[in-house]
Each structure stands twice: as C-alpha cells, then as structure tokens.
Scaffold this active site. Structure first.
Site, mmCIF file in Angstrom:
data_model
loop_
_atom_site.group_PDB
_atom_site.id
_atom_site.type_symbol
_atom_site.label_atom_id
_atom_site.label_comp_id
_atom_site.label_asym_id
_atom_site.label_seq_id
_atom_site.Cartn_x
_atom_site.Cartn_y
_atom_site.Cartn_z
ATOM 1 N N ALA A 192 -12.401 8.059 4.899
ATOM 2 C CA ALA A 192 -11.064 7.822 5.485
ATOM 3 C C ALA A 192 -11.240 7.735 6.995
ATOM 4 O O ALA A 192 -10.871 8.640 7.728
ATOM 5 C CB ALA A 192 -10.119 8.957 5.087
ATOM 6 N N ALA A 245 -4.955 11.516 9.496
ATOM 7 C CA ALA A 245 -3.850 11.836 8.587
ATOM 8 C C ALA A 245 -4.266 11.705 7.121
ATOM 9 O O ALA A 245 -4.037 12.629 6.310
ATOM 10 C CB ALA A 245 -2.670 10.921 8.892
ATOM 11 N N VAL A 283 0.846 -1.196 0.000
ATOM 12 C CA VAL A 283 0.000 0.000 0.000
ATOM 13 C C VAL A 283 0.882 1.247 0.000
ATOM 14 O O VAL A 283 0.636 2.210 -0.710
ATOM 15 C CB VAL A 283 -0.913 0.002 1.258
ATOM 16 C CG1 VAL A 283 -1.563 1.368 1.472
ATOM 17 C CG2 VAL A 283 -1.979 -1.075 1.119
ATOM 18 N N CYS A 284 1.940 1.213 0.797
ATOM 19 C CA CYS A 284 2.812 2.376 0.949
ATOM 20 C C CYS A 284 3.269 2.898 -0.407
ATOM 21 O O CYS A 284 3.116 4.078 -0.718
ATOM 22 C CB CYS A 284 4.010 1.987 1.809
ATOM 23 S SG CYS A 284 5.245 3.277 1.901
ATOM 24 N N ASP A 312 1.362 -3.556 9.356
ATOM 25 C CA ASP A 312 -0.024 -3.147 9.638
ATOM 26 C C ASP A 312 -0.881 -4.298 10.144
ATOM 27 O O ASP A 312 -1.766 -4.093 10.961
ATOM 28 C CB ASP A 312 -0.681 -2.602 8.352
ATOM 29 C CG ASP A 312 -0.331 -1.147 8.081
ATOM 30 O OD1 ASP A 312 0.601 -0.630 8.728
ATOM 31 O OD2 ASP A 312 -0.982 -0.555 7.204
ATOM 32 N N ALA A 356 -1.709 -16.060 -1.313
ATOM 33 C CA ALA A 356 -1.395 -17.190 -0.427
ATOM 34 C C ALA A 356 -2.533 -17.462 0.553
ATOM 35 O O ALA A 356 -3.219 -16.543 0.995
ATOM 36 C CB ALA A 356 -0.114 -16.874 0.351
ATOM 37 N N HIS A 392 22.498 27.282 10.984
ATOM 38 C CA HIS A 392 21.662 28.462 10.751
ATOM 39 C C HIS A 392 21.776 28.870 9.293
ATOM 40 O O HIS A 392 22.875 28.838 8.745
ATOM 41 C CB HIS A 392 22.140 29.615 11.641
ATOM 42 C CG HIS A 392 21.404 30.887 11.395
ATOM 43 N ND1 HIS A 392 20.159 31.118 11.905
ATOM 44 C CD2 HIS A 392 21.743 31.988 10.676
ATOM 45 C CE1 HIS A 392 19.750 32.320 11.521
ATOM 46 N NE2 HIS A 392 20.687 32.870 10.770
ATOM 47 N N ALA A 402 4.508 2.963 7.653
ATOM 48 C CA ALA A 402 5.475 2.200 6.869
ATOM 49 C C ALA A 402 6.795 2.015 7.621
ATOM 50 O O ALA A 402 7.390 0.936 7.598
ATOM 51 C CB ALA A 402 5.721 2.908 5.540
ATOM 52 N N ARG A 420 -8.335 1.998 9.349
ATOM 53 C CA ARG A 420 -7.978 0.793 8.598
ATOM 54 C C ARG A 420 -8.011 -0.409 9.546
ATOM 55 O O ARG A 420 -7.825 -0.274 10.755
ATOM 56 C CB ARG A 420 -6.594 0.954 7.951
ATOM 57 C CG ARG A 420 -6.573 2.101 6.932
ATOM 58 C CD ARG A 420 -5.250 2.279 6.263
ATOM 59 N NE ARG A 420 -4.877 1.188 5.395
ATOM 60 C CZ ARG A 420 -5.206 1.071 4.114
ATOM 61 N NH1 ARG A 420 -5.969 2.001 3.549
ATOM 62 N NH2 ARG A 420 -4.789 0.053 3.395
HETATM 63 P P1 FAD Z 1 1.132 -3.248 3.007
HETATM 64 O O1 FAD Z 1 1.931 -2.133 2.517
HETATM 65 O O2 FAD Z 1 -0.354 -3.116 3.018
HETATM 66 O O3 FAD Z 1 1.555 -4.510 2.149
HETATM 67 C C1 FAD Z 1 0.877 -5.725 2.264
HETATM 68 C C2 FAD Z 1 1.059 -6.503 0.985
HETATM 69 O O4 FAD Z 1 0.534 -7.819 1.174
HETATM 70 C C3 FAD Z 1 0.292 -5.919 -0.197
HETATM 71 O O5 FAD Z 1 1.174 -5.733 -1.273
HETATM 72 C C4 FAD Z 1 -0.766 -6.966 -0.518
HETATM 73 O O6 FAD Z 1 -1.046 -7.059 -1.911
HETATM 74 C C5 FAD Z 1 -0.104 -8.241 -0.015
HETATM 75 N N1 FAD Z 1 -1.043 -9.306 0.338
HETATM 76 C C6 FAD Z 1 -2.140 -9.217 1.139
HETATM 77 N N2 FAD Z 1 -2.739 -10.427 1.262
HETATM 78 C C7 FAD Z 1 -2.000 -11.301 0.525
HETATM 79 C C8 FAD Z 1 -2.100 -12.691 0.264
HETATM 80 N N3 FAD Z 1 -3.066 -13.421 0.798
HETATM 81 N N4 FAD Z 1 -1.184 -13.252 -0.552
HETATM 82 C C9 FAD Z 1 -0.182 -12.516 -1.106
HETATM 83 N N5 FAD Z 1 -0.043 -11.190 -0.888
HETATM 84 C C10 FAD Z 1 -0.934 -10.599 -0.074
HETATM 85 N N6 FAD Z 1 2.654 5.397 6.324
HETATM 86 C C11 FAD Z 1 3.705 6.178 6.625
HETATM 87 O O7 FAD Z 1 4.583 5.764 7.408
HETATM 88 N N7 FAD Z 1 3.859 7.425 6.061
HETATM 89 C C12 FAD Z 1 2.924 7.924 5.220
HETATM 90 O O8 FAD Z 1 3.070 9.048 4.744
HETATM 91 C C13 FAD Z 1 1.795 7.131 4.898
HETATM 92 N N8 FAD Z 1 0.848 7.574 4.043
HETATM 93 C C14 FAD Z 1 -0.208 6.778 3.753
HETATM 94 C C15 FAD Z 1 -1.199 7.262 2.888
HETATM 95 C C16 FAD Z 1 -2.283 6.469 2.572
HETATM 96 C C17 FAD Z 1 -3.334 7.008 1.635
HETATM 97 C C18 FAD Z 1 -2.401 5.170 3.118
HETATM 98 C C19 FAD Z 1 -3.572 4.281 2.770
HETATM 99 C C20 FAD Z 1 -1.441 4.677 3.965
HETATM 100 C C21 FAD Z 1 -0.343 5.480 4.300
HETATM 101 N N9 FAD Z 1 0.646 5.033 5.178
HETATM 102 C C22 FAD Z 1 1.699 5.836 5.482
HETATM 103 C C23 FAD Z 1 0.563 3.709 5.819
HETATM 104 C C24 FAD Z 1 1.473 2.707 5.092
HETATM 105 O O9 FAD Z 1 1.088 2.630 3.743
HETATM 106 C C25 FAD Z 1 1.356 1.348 5.767
HETATM 107 O O10 FAD Z 1 1.636 1.489 7.141
HETATM 108 C C26 FAD Z 1 2.333 0.354 5.165
HETATM 109 O O11 FAD Z 1 2.068 0.172 3.789
HETATM 110 C C27 FAD Z 1 2.241 -0.985 5.889
HETATM 111 O O12 FAD Z 1 3.118 -1.882 5.318
HETATM 112 P P2 FAD Z 1 2.830 -3.460 5.345
HETATM 113 O O13 FAD Z 1 3.978 -4.081 4.669
HETATM 114 O O14 FAD Z 1 2.500 -3.871 6.714
HETATM 115 O O15 FAD Z 1 1.505 -3.655 4.503
#
Ligand code: FAD
Length: 471
Positions: free
Chosen positions: A264, A180, A39-40, A307, A112, A447, A315, A267
């Site tokens: 929004a 946010a 998602v990030c 997450d 998976a 500065h 992230a 999550r």
């Molecule tokens: P994710 O990034 O959600 O990755 C999970 C992955 O698992 C995905 O690619 C998905 O396709 C895959 N997946 C899921 N189920 C399966 C399955 N069964 N089999 C195979 N693959 C699968 N965070 C910040 O720190 N700074 C920011 O500025 C920020 N801005 C954001 C803005 C928005 C609009 C949003 C929605 C989020 C934002 N975040 C931000 C939050 C950040 O995106 C998440 O905290 C981060 O992506 C979490 O990482 P993750 O690896 O845990 O999960």
C-alpha cells in the site's frame, strides 16, 4: 450515437457528474468497464469500512469486560464476514444503477478508448461501438503503485483489492506503507487476529500529519499489537516456508516473516488503454492527467476529474469536482445554483482515516501554516477533556486547532478521536467559511458529544478553556 457529454468511468467522479448533467437537461452517456461505483464502492471506502466495523465489534466485546459484560472469544467466519460486506456493496451498486436510470443517463458497459477528440470506441460483450460526443469527461480513477521486487501475485503479495478477497486470515501480515490504506488494513487484520508488521520508509505513520497525532496513533496501534519499522527501504522477498520480506534499516538488513504481504505505497492515475495520445490529452510523470483550473485537459473539449487528475485521492474530492464541472458544462458557462465555477474551488479538503479512534484532518497543519509565513496560535486538547469520550470507552486521542494569530481565523484542525470522521465536517465548514475561533466558541454544542472537543479547542485558543488547564 452522439451525446452532449460522454463520461468514461462510473466511480464517484463519473456517476455524480453524469447524474447532475442529466438533471441539467444534457444527453449523457456513461461508459463503465466494470461495476458502477468505482474503486470507492467496490474495492475502497465502503467495503473496507464495513469490515472495520465488523472487526471493531471484536475489540468492543473484549473491552466490555471492564464494564462487567463478558463474552466468550470470537468465532470468526471470514467468508461470511466478507459476504456481508459484499451484500452492502451490492445494494449500493444497485442503488446507483437505479439513480442513473431514473435520471435518464445511458449506461454503456465496456472499456473506452479514444479514436480522436470527438469519438471513442467502447469494447464490450457485444463487440465494438463507436460513440461521439460534444464533450468528454475522463473519470477513470487510479490504480495501486507497484513496488519493484514485491510485485503483486495475488497469493503471497496482495494489494488493497486482493485484501478484500481473502478466504482465510493471514497469521502473519506484513503491510508495506503506513499511509491511510496501510493503517486501515493493519487495524482490520490485527483485530481479526493476524500478527501485523508495518514497514514505512518515512519516520512516522501517516506522513504529513502533525507529529502529536502521529505519535499518539502509533502508540494506540502498538497497544493493539501492530509492530512498526520506520525509515526502512524494502529490498525484496525471500521465498520459502515461511516467506519473508527483506528490508534495509540504516546499515542493517533485516527480515520479517510473512504469510501475506500487502503493498500500500500509493496510487497512480489509471489511463492505460485510453489511447489519450489520439485525443491530444497529456499526462504528467505519475500518469495523472494534466488539467487546468477548470478541469480541462490539453484537449479543449475533454475534461478530467477525480483520482485520474491527481491531488488528494479521495471520493468526496472526486464528487465535489464532478458537481462543479457539471454545473459549468450543464449551464453553458452560466454559474450554477451554487453560483460557483471550478475556478472558485473549495480550499478546505477534509480527510479521514478509519483507525480506532479515527484520524481526521482539514486545512493547514502548524508546520504548513508557518511555511506560508503565518504566525499561528495552537490549541491542543486531549479527547479525555470531553466526557463523551469516556462514555464511549475511547478517552485516548486529541484535537489540534491552528489559528491565524492576526485574524483569529481557523486555518486547520487535526483530530484523533472517536467520531472524528463526523466532527471533521464541522471543522471543514469553519475552515471553508473562514470562521474565527471566537465565532466557533460562541456556538452552542450539544452535550455530551464529541463535538465539544472542537468547542473546547476554540476556547483554548483564547485561554478560556473550561475542561483543561489553560496554558
Ligand atoms: P474510481 O472510483 O477509481 O472509478 C473509476 C472507474 O472508471 C472505475 O469504475 C473503472 O472501472 C472505470 N474505468 C477505468 N478505465 C476505464 C475505461 N477505459 N473504460 C471504462 N471504464 C473505465 N476515499 C475516501 O474519500 N474515503 C475513504 O475512506 C477511502 N478509502 C479507500 C480505501 C481503499 C482501500 C482505496 C483503494 C481507496 C479509498 N479511497 C477513499 C479513495 C477512493 O476510492 C477514490 O478517491 C475514489 O474512488 C475516486 O473516484 P473516481 O471516480 O475518480 O475513480
């Protein structure tokens, strides 16, 4: 095929864990159902910040008038702006794919689900493949919470991903949620010319942040034309031309017209389809995977990070957890080069919101510190105390530092200021390493930079600030 570790999800948690484990000599398989980066990279941090940067040019150009620099009004080609953003994402996706390959991580495309504690089945373009592993890391991330009565249909009602796929700028945008994500999109679309209304059930923006910062941020956003309604309960949609969102505010029922409604409101853990019950992995009532302090789930050989295990949905938190877990799994229980195990987790978790100026925070705020029974000293320094803020044309904002009265340790810092996203790094080092205000105040800061705001706040704690009148 059997690997040492199989990671599900290639977001910041999954790809970082996979690369580090491979560097430590483990045979790693990484399963991803969509594009790497999660998602990030694909729908969150990177694309939203790219668009916000684009939109900030519109405001900067308009404000340049006071400097004697005049530009004609902007011509906004939304499709071109969105494709610029898509090219940035694409480049970073390719970069991660390259790094996975170079580090010897095997990337398996597909979705998976668990068969039992030792095996998953991956459904991809070529059908189903069964994969076994010694350990599993679930890093499947989160999904938007749905709001009853305002369900996403990708036409009138969109979520944050939908907002990144628009082909025209909505004339009237209603954002439900002043967290946010809601505020970043409110900032973006207000600059692109939408009439933005934000509905929030709590009484201020960014619920949980210090009231001085919330109030100042609200004023700044209102100055940009964003309208707010607080303490509201959204009741549903009224379909028509135009459509409207109906909400209760005290004893009144009101409506606000909308061409698009962006929901929004938080999550939840993304565990759908994983068939966790087959592996004995439990979730909590919000769908987040239950883990112990070592990120171990209720199944001994299965871990969860990022997450999907809840906590701050950020992230950098996902990446930090990935590195700690990889060090432990990759070094057979010996502590890694950082000398840390997940038990010795970080306690300073910064976060930033990319409004303009940005909001950033780390550690405890005043109320939280008092809630822990601590006696605190507080410094409030306006951003205008630092010359750099005026040279940037952003003199609004402030820094709030909270310090333990007894030890002088810096407990927390909140910022509303230009470059707050960068400055919070320094504040995080201070909180994580337990620096005192006295120690931070002895460090020379360059500065003219916004970092002098932290220096001034550290001095103000001891009544020694130079660029504001001490209280
Ligand atoms: P994710 O990034 O959600 O990755 C999970 C992955 O698992 C995905 O690619 C998905 O396709 C895959 N997946 C899921 N189920 C399966 C399955 N069964 N089999 C195979 N693959 C699968 N965070 C910040 O720190 N700074 C920011 O500025 C920020 N801005 C954001 C803005 C928005 C609009 C949003 C929605 C989020 C934002 N975040 C931000 C939050 C950040 O995106 C998440 O905290 C981060 O992506 C979490 O990482 P993750 O690896 O845990 O999960």
């Amino acid at each position: 095929m059997t690997s040492d570790v199989l990671v599900i999800g290639a977001g910041p948690a999954g790809y970082v864990a996979a690369i580090r484990l491979a560097q430590l000599g483990k045979k790693v398989v990484l399963v991803e159902q969509a594009r790497v980066g999660g998602v990030c990279l694909n729908q969150g941090c990177i694309p939203v910040k790219a668009l916000l940067h684009g939109a900030s040019i519109i405001r900067n150009a308009a404000e340049a008038r006071v400097m004697g620099l005049r530009f004609s009004g902007p011509e906004i080609d939304l499709v071109a702006l969105y494709s610029w953003k898509a090219r940035i994402v694409e480049r970073l996706v390719r970069g991660i794919e390259f790094l996975l390959k170079q580090n010897g991580v095997e990337l398996v495309r597909g979705r998976a689900r668990f068969v039992d504690r030792e095996r998953v089945v991956v459904t991809g373009e070529d059908g189903e493949t069964e994969l076994g592993a010694g350990s599993f890391i679930i890093a499947t991330g989160s999904r938007p919470v749905r709001l009853s009565g305002v369900e996403t249909d990708n036409r009138l009602v969109i979520d944050s991903s939908g907002a990144l796929n628009l082909v025209e700028i909505p004339k009237r945008l209603v954002v439900i949620g002043a967290g946010a994500i809601g505020l970043e999109f409110a900032t973006l679309f207000a600059r692109l010319g939408s009439r933005v209304t934000v509905l929030e059930m709590f009484e201020n923006v960014l619920p949980g942040i210090d009231h001085e910062i919330a109030a100042a941020l609200q004023r700044l956003l209102e100055r940009e034309g964003v309208r707010f309604h607080f303490g509201v309960q959204v009741k549903g949609l009224i379909h028509g031309t135009p459509a409207a969102v109906e909400f209760a505010c005290g004893s009144d029922t009101r409506q606000v017209e909308a061409d698009r409604v962006l929901v929004a409101v938080g999550r939840a853990g993304l565990t759908e389809g994983l068939e966790l019950e087959k592996a004995g992995v439990e979730t909590d009532e919000k769908g987040f995977i239950r883990t112990n302090e070592n990120y171990q789930t209720t199944a001994r050989n299965i871990y969860a990070i990022g997450d999907v295990r809840g906590g701050p949905l950020l992230a950098h938190k996902a990446m930090a957890e990935a590195l700690l877990l990889a060090e432990v799994l990759g070094s057979e229980g010996r502590t890694g080069p950082t000398g840390r195990t997940p038990k010795q987790r970080f306690h300073a978790m910064p976060w930033c919101v990319y409004t303009d100026p940005e909001v950033a925070r780390v550690g405890l705020n005043e109320r939280e510190a008092q809630g822990k029974g601590l006696n605190v000293k507080v410094a409030l320094v306006p951003a205008s105390a630092v010359g750099r803020s005026l040279t940037l044309g952003r003199s609004e904002g402030l820094c709030k530092m909270v310090v333990d009265q007894k030890t002088d340790r810096i407990l927390g810092v909140s910022l509303l200021a230009p470059d707050a996203d960068t400055m919070i790094g320094e504040a995080t080092v201070a909180v994580e390493l337990g620096l005192t205000a006295e120690e931070l105040g002895r460090v020379v800061h360059p500065h003219p930079t916004m970092s002098e705001l932290l220096l001034e706040a550290a001095h103000a704690i001891h009544g020694r600030a130079i660029h504001i009148v001490n209280r």
